[in-house]
Write a protein that holds these residues in place. Structure first.
Motif, PDB file in Angstrom:
ATOM      1  N   GLU A  39      11.078  -0.028 -11.647  1.00 23.28           N
ATOM      2  CA  GLU A  39      12.520  -0.300 -11.636  1.00 23.28           C
ATOM      3  C   GLU A  39      13.213   0.143 -10.352  1.00 23.28           C
ATOM      4  O   GLU A  39      14.428   0.022 -10.243  1.00 23.28           O
ATOM      5  N   LEU A  40      12.458   0.656  -9.374  1.00 22.62           N
ATOM      6  CA  LEU A  40      13.071   1.049  -8.110  1.00 22.62           C
ATOM      7  C   LEU A  40      13.649  -0.175  -7.417  1.00 22.62           C
ATOM      8  O   LEU A  40      13.096  -1.267  -7.501  1.00 22.62           O
ATOM      9  N   LYS A  41      14.758   0.027  -6.720  1.00 20.82           N
ATOM     10  CA  LYS A  41      15.388  -1.081  -6.006  1.00 20.82           C
ATOM     11  C   LYS A  41      15.933  -0.585  -4.672  1.00 20.82           C
ATOM     12  O   LYS A  41      16.044   0.625  -4.453  1.00 20.82           O
ATOM     13  N   ARG A  42      16.260  -1.521  -3.809  1.00 21.41           N
ATOM     14  CA  ARG A  42      16.814  -1.173  -2.501  1.00 21.41           C
ATOM     15  C   ARG A  42      18.109  -0.398  -2.675  1.00 21.41           C
ATOM     16  O   ARG A  42      18.932  -0.707  -3.533  1.00 21.41           O
ATOM     17  N   GLY A  43      18.280   0.603  -1.851  1.00 27.53           N
ATOM     18  CA  GLY A  43      19.497   1.410  -1.896  1.00 27.53           C
ATOM     19  C   GLY A  43      19.392   2.641  -2.759  1.00 27.53           C
ATOM     20  O   GLY A  43      20.266   3.511  -2.692  1.00 27.53           O
ATOM     21  N   ASP A  44      18.348   2.754  -3.584  1.00 29.16           N
ATOM     22  CA  ASP A  44      18.177   3.942  -4.423  1.00 29.16           C
ATOM     23  C   ASP A  44      17.886   5.154  -3.546  1.00 29.16           C
ATOM     24  O   ASP A  44      17.075   5.094  -2.625  1.00 29.16           O
ATOM     25  N   ARG A  45      18.556   6.250  -3.843  1.00 29.75           N
ATOM     26  CA  ARG A  45      18.244   7.512  -3.165  1.00 29.75           C
ATOM     27  C   ARG A  45      17.116   8.167  -3.945  1.00 29.75           C
ATOM     28  O   ARG A  45      17.192   8.281  -5.170  1.00 29.75           O
ATOM     29  N   VAL A  46      16.079   8.596  -3.236  1.00 29.16           N
ATOM     30  CA  VAL A  46      14.897   9.142  -3.896  1.00 29.16           C
ATOM     31  C   VAL A  46      14.418  10.402  -3.193  1.00 29.16           C
ATOM     32  O   VAL A  46      14.796  10.682  -2.051  1.00 29.16           O
ATOM     33  N   ILE A  47      13.573  11.142  -3.900  1.00 25.29           N
ATOM     34  CA  ILE A  47      12.871  12.292  -3.351  1.00 25.29           C
ATOM     35  C   ILE A  47      11.404  12.095  -3.670  1.00 25.29           C
ATOM     36  O   ILE A  47      11.043  11.796  -4.806  1.00 25.29           O
ATOM     37  N   THR A  48      10.547  12.238  -2.667  1.00 19.86           N
ATOM     38  CA  THR A  48       9.111  12.092  -2.906  1.00 19.86           C
ATOM     39  C   THR A  48       8.568  13.374  -3.530  1.00 19.86           C
ATOM     40  O   THR A  48       9.229  14.418  -3.528  1.00 19.86           O
ATOM     41  N   LYS A  49       7.356  13.304  -4.033  1.00 15.93           N
ATOM     42  CA  LYS A  49       6.731  14.478  -4.644  1.00 15.93           C
ATOM     43  C   LYS A  49       6.471  15.577  -3.627  1.00 15.93           C
ATOM     44  O   LYS A  49       6.346  16.735  -3.984  1.00 15.93           O
ATOM     45  N   SER A  50       6.428  15.211  -2.339  1.00 13.86           N
ATOM     46  CA  SER A  50       6.241  16.215  -1.290  1.00 13.86           C
ATOM     47  C   SER A  50       7.570  16.790  -0.803  1.00 13.86           C
ATOM     48  O   SER A  50       7.580  17.668   0.052  1.00 13.86           O
ATOM     49  N   GLY A  51       8.695  16.277  -1.331  1.00 10.41           N
ATOM     50  CA  GLY A  51       9.999  16.830  -0.993  1.00 10.41           C
ATOM     51  C   GLY A  51      10.790  16.056   0.040  1.00 10.41           C
ATOM     52  O   GLY A  51      11.847  16.509   0.471  1.00 10.41           O
ATOM     53  N   MET A  52      10.327  14.896   0.456  1.00  7.78           N
ATOM     54  CA  MET A  52      11.026  14.081   1.460  1.00  7.78           C
ATOM     55  C   MET A  52      12.193  13.346   0.792  1.00  7.78           C
ATOM     56  O   MET A  52      12.002  12.657  -0.202  1.00  7.78           O
ATOM     57  N   HIS A  53      13.396  13.498   1.355  1.00  5.42           N
ATOM     58  CA  HIS A  53      14.588  12.831   0.839  1.00  5.42           C
ATOM     59  C   HIS A  53      14.831  11.565   1.647  1.00  5.42           C
ATOM     60  O   HIS A  53      14.627  11.550   2.853  1.00  5.42           O
ATOM     61  N   GLY A  54      15.289  10.515   0.972  1.00  2.00           N
ATOM     62  CA  GLY A  54      15.596   9.296   1.689  1.00  2.00           C
ATOM     63  C   GLY A  54      16.184   8.224   0.794  1.00  2.00           C
ATOM     64  O   GLY A  54      16.464   8.460  -0.382  1.00  2.00           O
ATOM     65  N   LYS A  55      16.358   7.048   1.389  1.00  2.39           N
ATOM     66  CA  LYS A  55      16.917   5.896   0.681  1.00  2.39           C
ATOM     67  C   LYS A  55      15.949   4.737   0.848  1.00  2.39           C
ATOM     68  O   LYS A  55      15.432   4.492   1.936  1.00  2.39           O
ATOM     69  N   ILE A  56      15.696   4.017  -0.240  1.00  2.33           N
ATOM     70  CA  ILE A  56      14.766   2.887  -0.195  1.00  2.33           C
ATOM     71  C   ILE A  56      15.410   1.737   0.553  1.00  2.33           C
ATOM     72  O   ILE A  56      16.518   1.318   0.233  1.00  2.33           O
ATOM     73  N   VAL A  57      14.693   1.225   1.575  1.00  2.00           N
ATOM     74  CA  VAL A  57      15.199   0.096   2.341  1.00  2.00           C
ATOM     75  C   VAL A  57      14.359  -1.156   2.137  1.00  2.00           C
ATOM     76  O   VAL A  57      14.831  -2.257   2.409  1.00  2.00           O
ATOM     77  N   ASP A  58      13.115  -1.011   1.672  1.00  2.00           N
ATOM     78  CA  ASP A  58      12.266  -2.178   1.461  1.00  2.00           C
ATOM     79  C   ASP A  58      11.228  -1.858   0.385  1.00  2.00           C
ATOM     80  O   ASP A  58      10.724  -0.744   0.311  1.00  2.00           O
ATOM     81  N   LEU A  59      10.922  -2.849  -0.453  1.00  2.00           N
ATOM     82  CA  LEU A  59       9.905  -2.724  -1.494  1.00  2.00           C
ATOM     83  C   LEU A  59       8.862  -3.802  -1.288  1.00  2.00           C
ATOM     84  O   LEU A  59       9.192  -4.948  -1.015  1.00  2.00           O
ATOM     85  N   ASN A  60       7.589  -3.442  -1.431  1.00  2.00           N
ATOM     86  CA  ASN A  60       6.495  -4.388  -1.268  1.00  2.00           C
ATOM     87  C   ASN A  60       5.684  -4.401  -2.565  1.00  2.00           C
ATOM     88  O   ASN A  60       5.080  -3.394  -2.930  1.00  2.00           O
ATOM     89  N   ASP A  61       5.691  -5.530  -3.256  1.00  2.00           N
ATOM     90  CA  ASP A  61       4.973  -5.634  -4.522  1.00  2.00           C
ATOM     91  C   ASP A  61       3.475  -5.866  -4.334  1.00  2.00           C
ATOM     92  O   ASP A  61       2.698  -5.609  -5.247  1.00  2.00           O
ATOM     93  N   LYS A  62       3.062  -6.347  -3.152  1.00  2.00           N
ATOM     94  CA  LYS A  62       1.640  -6.622  -2.924  1.00  2.00           C
ATOM     95  C   LYS A  62       0.805  -5.343  -2.956  1.00  2.00           C
ATOM     96  O   LYS A  62      -0.222  -5.286  -3.625  1.00  2.00           O
ATOM     97  N   ASP A  63       1.242  -4.333  -2.220  1.00  2.00           N
ATOM     98  CA  ASP A  63       0.481  -3.085  -2.193  1.00  2.00           C
ATOM     99  C   ASP A  63       1.197  -1.946  -2.910  1.00  2.00           C
ATOM    100  O   ASP A  63       0.821  -0.783  -2.781  1.00  2.00           O
ATOM    101  N   ASN A  64       2.235  -2.282  -3.690  1.00  2.00           N
ATOM    102  CA  ASN A  64       2.957  -1.312  -4.516  1.00  2.00           C
ATOM    103  C   ASN A  64       3.509  -0.161  -3.678  1.00  2.00           C
ATOM    104  O   ASN A  64       3.376   1.004  -4.031  1.00  2.00           O
TER     105      ASN A  64
END
Length: 101
Positions: A39-64
């Motif tokens: 359900e992730l989409k462009r513009g979502d603010r996220v935190i990775t499991k390693s602690g990196m903060h950011g905003k999703i700018v692109d999603l690729n369904d081919k390689d997930n």
């Protein structure tokens, strides 16, 4: 015949306890994480499991994978590297969360 079944009863009970307290909750959590990643989409603010903060700018369904924009630039991550708990806390309504100072 009845004696044979009663000797296996403790093993059956142990398996049931392990299933209901360990296996079933883990399967439920994995299903929630998979749904979150899909359900992730462009513009979502996220935190990775390693602690990196950011905003999703692109999603690729081919390689997930997804591209996350951070202060340092854009980085490509696998969707499974995004923390469901931390990202949902980040995107929670500020009115419902309390901060302590």
């Amino acid at each position: 015949m009845g004696e044979g079944i009663s000797s296996f009863l403790p093993f059956i009970a142990m398996f049931a306890v392990v299933y209901f307290f360990m296996i079933a909750p883990q399967m439920k959590r994995a299903k929630k994480e998979k749904k979150f990643a899909s359900e992730l989409k462009r513009g979502d603010r996220v935190i990775t499991k390693s602690g990196m903060h950011g905003k999703i700018v692109d999603l690729n369904d081919k390689d997930n994978s997804c591209v996350i924009e951070t202060m340092a630039g854009k980085i490509k991550f696998d969707r499974s590297a995004i923390s469901m708990e931390m990202s949902s806390k980040l995107n929670a309504d500020p009115a419902t969360t309390t901060t302590t100072k």
